[in-house]
Design an enzyme around this catalytic site. Structure first.
Site, mmCIF file in Angstrom:
data_model
loop_
_atom_site.group_PDB
_atom_site.id
_atom_site.type_symbol
_atom_site.label_atom_id
_atom_site.label_comp_id
_atom_site.label_asym_id
_atom_site.label_seq_id
_atom_site.Cartn_x
_atom_site.Cartn_y
_atom_site.Cartn_z
ATOM 1 N N ARG A 97 0.740 -1.188 0.033
ATOM 2 C CA ARG A 97 0.160 0.130 0.164
ATOM 3 C C ARG A 97 0.889 1.184 -0.037
ATOM 4 O O ARG A 97 0.651 2.209 -0.686
ATOM 5 C CB ARG A 97 -0.931 0.240 1.218
ATOM 6 N N PRO A 141 17.546 13.739 7.131
ATOM 7 C CA PRO A 141 18.299 13.279 8.583
ATOM 8 C C PRO A 141 17.796 14.140 9.625
ATOM 9 O O PRO A 141 17.546 13.582 10.721
ATOM 10 C CB PRO A 141 19.618 13.386 8.064
ATOM 11 N N HIS A 143 15.466 16.562 9.768
ATOM 12 C CA HIS A 143 13.984 17.361 9.853
ATOM 13 C C HIS A 143 13.048 16.273 9.505
ATOM 14 O O HIS A 143 12.826 16.086 8.154
ATOM 15 C CB HIS A 143 14.127 18.568 8.991
ATOM 16 N N GLY A 144 12.166 15.791 10.373
ATOM 17 C CA GLY A 144 11.358 14.671 10.188
ATOM 18 C C GLY A 144 10.056 15.270 10.332
ATOM 19 O O GLY A 144 9.388 15.790 9.820
ATOM 20 N N ALA A 250 -2.533 11.479 0.916
ATOM 21 C CA ALA A 250 -1.934 9.910 1.309
ATOM 22 C C ALA A 250 -2.325 9.687 2.687
ATOM 23 O O ALA A 250 -2.486 8.425 2.979
ATOM 24 C CB ALA A 250 -0.373 10.352 1.380
ATOM 25 N N GLU A 371 4.218 9.839 7.559
ATOM 26 C CA GLU A 371 3.100 10.692 7.352
ATOM 27 C C GLU A 371 2.523 11.604 8.438
ATOM 28 O O GLU A 371 1.174 11.687 8.585
ATOM 29 C CB GLU A 371 1.889 9.881 6.728
#
Ligand code: TGC
Ligand code: FAD
Length: 392
Positions: A97, A141, A143-144, A250, A371
């Protein structure tokens, strides 16, 4: 792996809320997953390989760009159809998915929404058919959860730009033909840039040793002085809102997809509990096991209602980002809890690859993180209801 005997739970007759077309699309996706995904997915996960052989099948069930207009090769379907397709695919495996989510909502969607006619014609039909595979580079790396801090940048160099930086944790990166990359210009404004495989200085190393989403390929996108024509910049929207709007699409798909994983775990545990005899009777007859099953079907039913209503709102153009966020957070959480409970119901067998539950359980550890993490979605709801920003 055991044969796929999946029977979908529909405790509140939710099929009555679907059109004939929805049911047809869902059943076609369900049949394809049973025939082409279930028999191979456990081995693919054990070997940590994305099964590329299923790409044409994904395209055939409309999983690549379900709601993209047919003139660009998409299936031209509505939002509930998109959700149902994601649900069925994730019933098979979250990693499969993921591949479809990225292709549809994170690659085709921004090109369709923010691209030029030329970009749409060049990329969308090939992405819809699976001839091209795409990836989406937002996370870095350092900045998530805070993508606005990104340091990947490009400089103006006449008729082209020069891109430098790196993206990490990128689904489909190792085999993507095109990457939608979010980078800052010299004025700190974020833009989407189409980076194509083969461009000098662009590499996509794979990330190995994952315990989760093993049947999905994850990697990096590295840019070292990559020369990119200006015609590859998406002109329709800039700023952080551009990539975040793709995430809305998404996250909506994930809210449906997670139900698929939960349904598979519930259905497997229910069947097993009727067959497994201990102390002279099926374990389904013990109150503690019934409590687990009763709670699972209750949570699945609530999640189905949430997803369906969100689908209606989204189709009407009324769904807010915060509503999508709530559904992503809730539905992934119930799925991960159901997977854990279902695994226990299978005892020792639950940890083996004979059954899908442990794989779902491990996969959902990624789904609850990507997400937007569970905590970030909680804070989005907090901000929406209080007006107070608790992010920073
Ligand atoms: P903030 O100041 O709140 O917002 C910046 C601008 O963006 C607008 N905005 C949105 N627009 C559209 N959709 C949304 N969901 C939006 N959320 C915010 C906002 O109005 C503002 O616009 P403007 O015009 O005023 O500038 O931004 P912030 O820096 O405070 O961050 C907010 C936060 C934390 C919610 C956001 O950055 C966030 O969602 N963080 C989580 C990061 C994330 O989800 N990353 C996902 C990477 S992709 C991925 O994981 C793919 S997995 C693939 C697979 O399925 O396999
Ligand atoms: P961090 O942001 O470092 O967070 C660490 C912890 O701190 C989390 O628990 C988080 O909730 C918490 N935290 C952070 N900020 C706050 C705050 N303000 N308040 C309270 N708690 C906070 N990204 C892409 O761009 N494209 C992809 O295709 C993609 N695919 C992925 C595939 C996989 C398998 C995985 C695991 C990730 C993928 N991602 C992708 C990245 C994903 O979106 C990030 O991992 C996610 O957004 C979290 O970022 P991080 O890992 O840097 O965690």
């Amino acid at each position: 792996m055991k044969p796929d005997l999946f029977e979908a739970p529909d405790y509140y007759n939710l099929d009555d809320l679907l059109t004939e077309e929805h049911i047809m699309i869902r059943d076609a996706a369900r049949a394809w997953v049973k025939r082409d995904v279930s028999p191979i997915i456990e081995q693919a996960a054990q070997e940590a390989k994305f099964p590329k052989s299923i790409i044409p099948g994904l395209a055939s069930i409309g999983a690549f760009g379900p709601y993209i207009p047919e003139e660009y090769g998409g299936a031209g379907l509505d939002q509930i159809s998109y959700g149902l397709i994601m649900q069925e695919i994730e019933r098979g495996d979250s990693g499969v998915r993921s591949t479809a989510s990225v292709q549809s909502s994170l690659v085709m969607y921004p090109i369709w929404k923010y691209g030029t006619e030329e970009q749409k014609k060049k990329f969308l039909p090939k992405l819809a058919s699976g001839e091209f595979m795409g990836s989406f580079g937002l996370t870095e790396p350092d900045h998530g959860s805070n993508p606005g801090g990104m340091v990947t940048r490009f400089k103006d160099a006449g008729d082209h730009i020069i891109l430098n930086g790196a993206k990490l944790w990128i689904s489909n990166s190792p085999f993507c033909d095109v990457a939608v990359v979010w980078a800052k210009d010299e004025n700190d404004r974020i833009h989407g840039v189409l980076v194509e495989r083969g461009m000098e200085g662009f590499t996509t190393p794979e990330t190995h040793n994952k315990w989760s989403l093993r049947a999905s390929a994850t990697g990096e996108l590295i840019f070292q002085d990559v020369k990119i024509p200006k015609s590859n910049i998406l002109p329709g929207r800039s700023g952080l809102g551009a990539p975040l709007s793709c995430l809305d699409s998404a996250r909506f798909g994930i809210a449906w997809g997670a139900i698929g994983a939960a349904m598979d775990c519930y259905d497997t545990a229910l069947r097993y509990s009727k067959e497994r005899i201990q102390f002279g009777k099926p374990i389904a007859g013990f109150q503690l096991q019934q409590k687990k099953l009763a709670e699972m079907i209750t949570e699945i039913t609530k999640a189905q209602l949430l997803a369906w209503r969100l689908g209606v709102l989204r189709e009407q153009g009324k769904a807010t980002s915060a509503q999508i966020s709530m559904a992503k957070r809730n539905n992934v959480e119930i799925a991960i809890n159901i997977a854990r409970e279902a695994r226990q119901m299978l005892g020792g067998m639950g940890i083996t690859g004979e059954y899908s539950i442990m794989r779902h359980s491990m996969n959902l550890e990624s789904v609850i993180t990507y997400e937007g993490t569970h905590d970030i979605h909680l804070l989005i709801t907090g901000l929406d209801i209080t007006g107070e920003n608790a992010f920073s």
